[in-house]
Motif scaffolding. Sequence first.
Motif, short mmCIF file in Angstrom:
data_model
loop_
_atom_site.label_atom_id
_atom_site.label_comp_id
_atom_site.label_asym_id
_atom_site.label_seq_id
_atom_site.Cartn_x
_atom_site.Cartn_y
_atom_site.Cartn_z
N ASP A 181 0.80 -1.22 0.00
CA ASP A 181 0.00 0.00 0.00
C ASP A 181 0.84 1.28 0.00
O ASP A 181 0.28 2.38 -0.03
CB ASP A 181 -0.95 0.02 1.19
N GLU A 198 1.57 -2.66 -9.00
CA GLU A 198 1.21 -1.87 -7.83
C GLU A 198 2.41 -1.69 -6.90
O GLU A 198 2.67 -0.59 -6.37
CB GLU A 198 0.06 -2.54 -7.08
N GLN A 199 3.15 -2.76 -6.66
CA GLN A 199 4.32 -2.69 -5.79
C GLN A 199 5.38 -1.76 -6.38
O GLN A 199 6.01 -0.99 -5.65
CB GLN A 199 4.91 -4.09 -5.60
N LYS A 220 4.86 0.77 -8.31
CA LYS A 220 4.37 2.15 -8.15
C LYS A 220 4.73 2.68 -6.77
O LYS A 220 5.21 3.82 -6.63
CB LYS A 220 2.85 2.18 -8.35
N HIS A 221 4.54 1.86 -5.74
CA HIS A 221 4.86 2.30 -4.38
C HIS A 221 6.36 2.40 -4.17
O HIS A 221 6.84 3.25 -3.40
CB HIS A 221 4.24 1.33 -3.37
#
Length: 293
Positions: A134, A192-193, A195-196
């Motif tokens: 997240d 997603e990972q 991006k974080h």
Amino acid sequence: MTNKSSGFGSVLKKLEQGSKGGGPNVTKYLDDGESIVVRVLDASNTAFPYRAHSDHTTKIPPHTCHQEKGEKEDLYDKAAKVLIDEAVSHLDPKIKNFDDQSEEAKENYKRVRKESNRFEAKNRVKFGFINLKDGQPVIIDLAEKFAKQLILGFEKHEDKIDRNAFEITKTGVEANTTYGLERVLLDELSEEQKKHWDASEGKTFDKSLIDNTHFYRDEEQQLKDLVTMGFDVSRINLEAPEGVTAAPQEDVQQEVTQEAETVSVEESDVAAEEAMRAVEEFQMENDAESEPA
């Protein structure tokens, strides 16, 4: 870029020496078989050792020792000191080598020190990462034994820490718990990972988040804890709170015996060294008291 001059090795050293020393709580406790993929922002600002009290036998969870916030001692420390002094009193101060003490003296010393160990503060480490699930800060709080497993793993990859993510996995429960660490290449991250990961570039971990996770039990609760653990609080000039009683001794003894069976040879050697140092300190105190003013 990772600062490699003062990373996880310095934390290992601090653990051996012992560390001296509220807002959102972002602590994550992994379940058996659970994993988390994280980014280490800076090896020199990731692992934060501290000392805490807890008691497995009466299910009292870890809570930070008051010495961590500059106080001389808390009630747990006082109880531990009383019991350590009692243990030392069983030894002959004229005999410097612990192995040369009588069998009765050694057994009595070990018996009381096993009890005092329940009240003494233990080393723990809070690790601060970015959770790549997240993108938020996450803290993993571990006992020294498990923290060392992670630290040694990170040290092995120290020259790659700023170029790789890491997957931390917990396996087992209680005494059979282990923590595994696997390097994760950037091209293995999900979209997603990744991006974080990119969003956390150049950031450092906010140490105030670590400070916010320290929980200090007040004196009233500590007093209840000591009574529940079976300590006679009159030995530190206090009275037991009304309605609070010690846990059944047969249950406590069973737990203590089970824990004792897991003690390693290395820990036994440390206990013997502590005993010899205690004899020397005891002898010096006696010599000082016998000297004329």
